[in-house]
Design an enzyme around this catalytic site. Structure first.
Site, PDB file in Angstrom:
ATOM      1  CB  THR A  68      -0.991  -0.006   1.183  1.00 28.01           C
ATOM      2  OG1 THR A  68      -0.244   0.006   2.381  1.00 28.01           O
ATOM      3  CG2 THR A  68      -1.862  -1.226   1.180  1.00 28.01           C
ATOM      4  CE  LYS A  72      -1.865   0.707  -3.587  1.00 25.49           C
ATOM      5  NZ  LYS A  72      -3.253   1.001  -3.940  1.00 25.49           N
ATOM      6  CG  ASP A 110      -5.648  -0.677  -6.442  1.00 26.00           C
ATOM      7  OD1 ASP A 110      -6.083  -1.234  -5.412  1.00 26.00           O
ATOM      8  OD2 ASP A 110      -4.597  -0.013  -6.469  1.00 26.00           O
ATOM      9  N   GLY A 134     -11.661  12.981 -11.076  1.00 27.50           N
ATOM     10  CA  GLY A 134     -10.330  12.741 -10.524  1.00 27.50           C
ATOM     11  C   GLY A 134      -9.393  12.138 -11.547  1.00 27.50           C
ATOM     12  CB  ALA A 138      -7.769   5.745  -6.980  1.00 27.49           C
ATOM     13  NE  ARG A 159      -7.616  20.263  -6.920  1.00 28.18           N
ATOM     14  CZ  ARG A 159      -7.188  19.990  -5.706  1.00 28.18           C
ATOM     15  NH1 ARG A 159      -7.807  20.495  -4.653  1.00 28.18           N
ATOM     16  NH2 ARG A 159      -6.148  19.189  -5.523  1.00 28.18           N
ATOM     17  CB  THR A 160      -5.010  19.813 -12.022  1.00 28.25           C
ATOM     18  OG1 THR A 160      -4.988  20.254 -10.663  1.00 28.25           O
ATOM     19  CG2 THR A 160      -3.843  20.415 -12.786  1.00 28.25           C
ATOM     20  CB  ILE A 223     -13.247   4.890  -4.687  1.00 32.55           C
ATOM     21  CG1 ILE A 223     -12.323   6.101  -4.791  1.00 32.55           C
ATOM     22  CG2 ILE A 223     -13.774   4.479  -6.049  1.00 32.55           C
ATOM     23  CD1 ILE A 223     -10.953   5.736  -5.376  1.00 32.55           C
ATOM     24  N   GLY A 246     -17.684   2.878  -1.183  1.00 31.80           N
ATOM     25  CA  GLY A 246     -16.257   2.674  -1.399  1.00 31.80           C
ATOM     26  C   GLY A 246     -15.723   1.330  -0.934  1.00 31.80           C
TER      27      GLY A 246
HETATM   28  P1  ATR Z   1      -5.150   8.657  -5.089  1.00 34.81           P
HETATM   29  O1  ATR Z   1      -3.847   7.982  -5.396  1.00 34.81           O
HETATM   30  O2  ATR Z   1      -5.805   8.151  -3.836  1.00 34.81           O
HETATM   31  O3  ATR Z   1      -6.084   8.659  -6.253  1.00 34.81           O
HETATM   32  P2  ATR Z   1      -4.060  11.297  -5.558  1.00 34.81           P
HETATM   33  O4  ATR Z   1      -3.177  10.686  -6.573  1.00 34.81           O
HETATM   34  O5  ATR Z   1      -3.497  12.244  -4.567  1.00 34.81           O
HETATM   35  O6  ATR Z   1      -4.807  10.192  -4.719  1.00 34.81           O
HETATM   36  O7  ATR Z   1      -5.274  12.010  -6.349  1.00 34.81           O
HETATM   37  C1  ATR Z   1      -6.149  12.856  -5.741  1.00 34.81           C
HETATM   38  C2  ATR Z   1      -7.213  13.295  -6.754  1.00 34.81           C
HETATM   39  O8  ATR Z   1      -8.215  14.036  -6.066  1.00 34.81           O
HETATM   40  C3  ATR Z   1      -6.677  14.216  -7.839  1.00 34.81           C
HETATM   41  O9  ATR Z   1      -7.423  13.997  -9.031  1.00 34.81           O
HETATM   42  C4  ATR Z   1      -6.970  15.603  -7.261  1.00 34.81           C
HETATM   43  O10 ATR Z   1      -7.078  16.614  -8.227  1.00 34.81           O
HETATM   44  P3  ATR Z   1      -5.773  17.415  -8.744  1.00 34.81           P
HETATM   45  O11 ATR Z   1      -5.202  16.602  -9.872  1.00 34.81           O
HETATM   46  O12 ATR Z   1      -6.302  18.714  -9.200  1.00 34.81           O
HETATM   47  O13 ATR Z   1      -4.847  17.530  -7.563  1.00 34.81           O
HETATM   48  C5  ATR Z   1      -8.313  15.344  -6.638  1.00 34.81           C
HETATM   49  N1  ATR Z   1      -8.665  16.279  -5.563  1.00 34.81           N
HETATM   50  C6  ATR Z   1      -8.086  16.387  -4.369  1.00 34.81           C
HETATM   51  N2  ATR Z   1      -8.718  17.303  -3.615  1.00 34.81           N
HETATM   52  C7  ATR Z   1      -9.737  17.793  -4.373  1.00 34.81           C
HETATM   53  C8  ATR Z   1     -10.783  18.762  -4.165  1.00 34.81           C
HETATM   54  N3  ATR Z   1     -10.879  19.427  -3.024  1.00 34.81           N
HETATM   55  N4  ATR Z   1     -11.667  18.974  -5.162  1.00 34.81           N
HETATM   56  C9  ATR Z   1     -11.576  18.292  -6.322  1.00 34.81           C
HETATM   57  N5  ATR Z   1     -10.626  17.368  -6.579  1.00 34.81           N
HETATM   58  C10 ATR Z   1      -9.730  17.123  -5.616  1.00 34.81           C
END
Ligand code: ATR
Length: 266
Positions: A68, A72, A110, A134, A138, A159-160, A223, A246
């Site tokens: 984990t 990974k 996953d 997202g 994941a 978001r990005t 999730i 989730g």
């Molecule tokens: P994981 O490996 O668990 O998927 P991660 O790689 O940190 O975690 O990804 C987090 C995701 O949640 C990203 O898509 C992030 O968006 P950014 O690419 O813009 O960072 C998204 N995310 C995190 N906080 C957020 C928020 N408050 N609103 C919308 N999206 C969010």
């Protein structure tokens, strides 16, 4: 179950380690199956991973370990062989140490866990129009798994936006012809909306989706495991949508991880 000199040892590596569920899930399974085996937590930091794995290679009674965060991706490069899903993701979440030759065989379940979770809950993704929120770790596993499961169209909103674009390009590379594109986090006519962002972990997080036009015919999936009912799921349920929690992703992954580790689970 008493540990003896013959006990097969399994591990789980993580940093931090305190919250992991592997030992709590696997040890009762070993007991149920009458296996002389035990799963123990190995607290390994990112900087020590390669030294820890070199040590694991030398331990004959070690049969494998779950992987984990944050290991990974790094663990992928330390395996001798990795299955197709792990190779696409360049990440593994389980490693078997072959008893005969000591080779380390990695896998990543996953995405398969996510799809199996949906299907066990009676939700068939094939042919569906899906909006995924997202583009993090994941999201990669889930996008590839949705493509493999035959969804009709996948729209990725993040978001990005640039991260969503990279994920769409990567998905297209592995699944040529698959209908995947970047879009907005706005509910509409989709069959399935999946939140893979971390928005919802905290009660004051913003909603990751514009829900103004959310329809009751849409199934909404989050999730996030804790809290079980995120704001998004609560709102979707109130609108009459079917929801999917989730925990199904992990619960459905458990037998797949066990099989990879050579545990004779039916
Ligand atoms: P994981 O490996 O668990 O998927 P991660 O790689 O940190 O975690 O990804 C987090 C995701 O949640 C990203 O898509 C992030 O968006 P950014 O690419 O813009 O960072 C998204 N995310 C995190 N906080 C957020 C928020 N408050 N609103 C919308 N999206 C969010």
């Amino acid at each position: 179950m008493a540990i003896s000199g013959k006990t097969a040892v399994y591990g789980i590596i993580a940093d931090p380690i305190g919250h992991v569920r592997g030992p709590t899930l696997f040890n009762p399974l070993f007991e149920k199956l009458g296996m002389d085996a035990a799963m123990v937590p190995f607290h390994v930091t990112a900087t020590s991973l390669s030294r820890a794995v070199a040590g694991f290679r030398a331990i004959e009674s070690l049969r494998g370990w779950l992987v984990t965060n944050p290991h990974k991706f790094a663990m992928f490069h330390l395996c001798d062989q990795v299955d197709a899903s792990g190779t696409r993701l360049q990440a593994v979440n389980v490693v078997r140490r072959n008893t005969d030759d000591g080779r380390l065989i990695g896998g990543n379940y996953d995405g398969a866990g996510f799809i199996n979770g949906l299907r066990h809950d009676g939700i068939e993704p094939k042919g569906k129009d899906v909006l995924m929120l997202g583009a993090g770790g994941a999201a990669y596993a889930i996008a590839f798994a949705l493509a493999e499961a035959g969804v009709r169209r996948l729209t990725i909103a993040n978001r990005t936006r640039a991260n969503a674009e990279t994920l769409a390009v990567t998905t297209r590379k592995f699944f040529p012809g698959f209908d995947v594109d970047v879009g907005d986090a706005v509910a509409g006519d989709q069959d399935l909306i999946v939140n893979t962002t971390s928005a919802g972990l905290k009660s004051d997080d913003p909603l990751p989706l514009d829900v103004a036009a959310l329809k009751s015919a849409t199934t909404v999936v989050d999730i996030i495991m804790n809290p079980e009912m995120t704001r998004l799921l609560t709102l979707a349920k109130d609108r009459g949508c079917r929801i999917h929690l989730g925990r199904h992703m992990l619960d459905s992954q458990f037998p797949l991880l066990a099989r990879h580790l050579g545990v004779p689970i039916s």
